[in-house]
Design an enzyme around this catalytic site. Sequence first.
Site, short mmCIF file in Angstrom:
data_model
loop_
_atom_site.label_atom_id
_atom_site.label_comp_id
_atom_site.label_asym_id
_atom_site.label_seq_id
_atom_site.Cartn_x
_atom_site.Cartn_y
_atom_site.Cartn_z
N THR A 2 -6.03 10.94 -6.71
CA THR A 2 -4.77 11.55 -7.14
C THR A 2 -3.63 11.32 -6.16
O THR A 2 -2.46 11.39 -6.53
CB THR A 2 -4.95 13.06 -7.35
OG1 THR A 2 -5.46 13.65 -6.14
CG2 THR A 2 -5.94 13.32 -8.47
N CYS A 3 -3.97 11.06 -4.89
CA CYS A 3 -2.93 10.82 -3.90
C CYS A 3 -2.16 9.54 -4.22
O CYS A 3 -0.98 9.41 -3.86
CB CYS A 3 -3.52 10.72 -2.50
SG CYS A 3 -4.41 12.20 -1.98
#
Length: 915
Positions: free
Chosen positions: A882-883
Amino acid sequence: MNSKSEIDEASRGSEASSSNTSSTPSNSKNQPPVGLCAGSGSNNPHIMKRAAARQLIERYFYQLLDGCGNPNCDNKYCASSGEARNLTPNEAAAEAIKLFYKEARLCDTLPNKVPRTEASNCDASASATFTNSNIKGKSSVESKQLDSASCSVSLADNKKDKPETSHNLSHEEKENAIYDNGSMLTEERVYELCDECLQTKNPEPLIRALGEAFTQPTILSKCFQRKIVDRDNHNKGEKKLDKESNAMCSSNDPDKDVDSVMGPGLDVASCQRALQYLTKVPSEYYSSAFVIALTTLAENIEIDLRITKSLSMDDIVHCFVIAFEVPDLGCSDYLEIALPAMCHAAQHLSVKAQAKLARLWGQHCKESLRHILETIQQLITLRVISTNYSRTFQVQDDDSVTMATKLMKIVYYANMLAGVMEPSSLREEPVVLASQLDPLGDALDHLYPLSQIKTFKEAQQEDPLAIELDINVLDVRKPYLPFEEFYNEPLSDTIEMDIDLANCKTEVANGRKFSFLKYPFVLTAATKSLGLYYENRIRMFSERRVSLLHAVVGAAPSMPFLRLKVRRSHLIDDALVELEMIAMERALDLKKQLVVEFEGEQGVDEGGVSKEFFQLVVEQIFNADFGMFTHRPDSQTVWFNPTSFETEAQFTLIGIVLGLAIYNNIILAVNFPMVVYRKLMGRKGSFEDLADWNMTLYNGLKDMLNYTGSDLDEVYYQTFRICYTDVFGSNIFHDLKENGDNIFVTQENKQEFVELYADFLLNKSVETQFKAFRRGFAMVTDESQLGTLFRPEEVEMLVCGSKKFDFIELEKSTEYDGGYTPESQIIKDFWSIVHSLSLENKRKLLQFTTGSDRVPVGGLSHLKLVVARNGPDCDRLPAAHTCFNVLLLPEYDSKEKLQDRLMKAINYSKGFGLL
């Protein structure tokens, strides 16, 4: 040269260009010698104008040397007054030329040495000077000087008692003399020229008239004058004043008074009608000539604004108004030549002139605003898409684009003035924060200079034009044109925002660089959010360096990040306690990059963990059970609980959380009504804000305002005591006025009741909670350009993201890695499945892949999703980083298996772990 010969030379030189273009042969027997006035039978306008100029210069010359003979003379340009300095003949000749150019005062009595024969011989001829003058080929300065001189003589001929001076005429007489001139365009004359052109198919008279008027500011500024006539003489052939103009002239409302904005000259309505009538003529007849005329006009205006400064502010403004009423010419030369020239001239307008132009456009040219805006937008778009910009030649270096943007700012303010405005008294008091200077003070100055962000913030000033107009975008309830029409997407996509931000700081320092961040109305919200992102990152890096320097000198341990370590089971308690300690000890640490760690989980926060942290905080803190906010079921929004048991510190911390989300570029699932963002930006809530806060109440009060019956108090039976419900469902009564229960709402006081009601609900009842909330928000965002770049609607988009879920745009912007391509069968199956999902499941997919279920500012096309191959077919579920917005997708052997694994992944994705 000698004094007499110098005067002769000046009068000849001032008409040199005109004499060279004269149609009269130089060897004609009927032509008088140069320097002598033409007789009454002469038809040569250049000789007559030269004679008139020479006559006035000689009068100034003898007045400076010998005076007028009046011992009580108070003219400082006359030797008889004692104020004029002693001049030699040569000095007097040079000074006389200067006085002639600026139309200085002349005494009533003629000096003894002025040749009377010239004055008498010129009477008959000089009066025709303006009517027959041809302005083609002259510069604006020359025409201004000669026109002034010849007009003075022609006016003098109408004064029998004082035939040799124009300075005794009233302003109205001068204006009427100019108005009657053949070169001045009127509505009736344009009609006649257009009709003649259509009948004869000969555009030459029309082109000549347009050229004469539109090349010279001195002439154009006097065109389309408003004619104030005596109603008793209307039977003698004089035209009546039209009803609209007469009503505006006699109005007691300064906002509707034409004279208060336009002065006594320009009739905008007449100008619009005349130029609209021009569209009946095929544009190919006059478009090329119009382009040349407007280009020349722009050059002459610029010369006057920069050098000669001979025209009044009203004249310059009138020229711009008339020029931008010109209909669409339908040729590329207008956008490429004439319009850039007009924009270039407009940049030299003073702030007061810009304000006057904005007021005139906003109050009397509303119907023209869209045409003006679209024309400027076409110029900018044409330049942007046709120019190959590079790192060495940026769009900020393109004068055509930057000058057009500066002119668009005047249109932007005019658009606000033309819309629905609210009084400035509704602005919130500014938030005052304690000094957040570094505790080391000057100790580190020799090692590291103060942050450039601080210097930039301190140097920021409000737009001078906004100050002059006393206007703020927050005061605009509804602009005449939607603000979105000022966005220029090709320009926004072209700008290198890192360079523009650097230019913005440089412009503050020395004013040399152009930055579009100083003109945010032309940029899309997505582009501005990128500029805000860069600015915040610079601030974070600056704080990181300062922290490292603290560690080097032994002042404090190294704390380059704002670290929050929280437990999922006690998320709110842990987060708020840590933020409260940071805010009390050193609020500057809030400006550092946020790093979140969930206790007991193996995650390194590169952005994704922070997104999940904010999402969980928002879910809990805005829960009705928490008691800090109430929910509006009709509008699906949350509002401050006026009877909350939480302290002000708790609301301050909520404001910090909201500020940190913007500062760290994280989108939240917050459902505030728009009035919250307006209040955050500095505008109190008003009656119209009730529409998206409580539509039912708004409609009820609106019906009351629209009710016209005299029995309002009996129909509504409403007093100035109101009742509202707290979070526990109990009724609370409040008097809007003292002894309000005994004051009924009537036709006379219903407006007061509505305003007091809205003010209490939106401002006074939650004053304590909101002030604390706004203070916490400002502790993080006070040094950013948030307030100058974004309108409240755009701030909502920054916080909540876009509301447009266009997954087709997401598919177009997605990149692939690990062997996948858009043509891979699994990728085709993946998008087929995604497009068939419900909105709720689409949100879950965004949450799984990016850490947030919100659409970024600008839409899903600005979300850079990467789909990477994660091995061959297997039973593993898809995974995500998700980063970095990366979806790891195994190459499943069937579409059914892909759908099954994908749905399981997005429905069971909370927490950090290894799959």
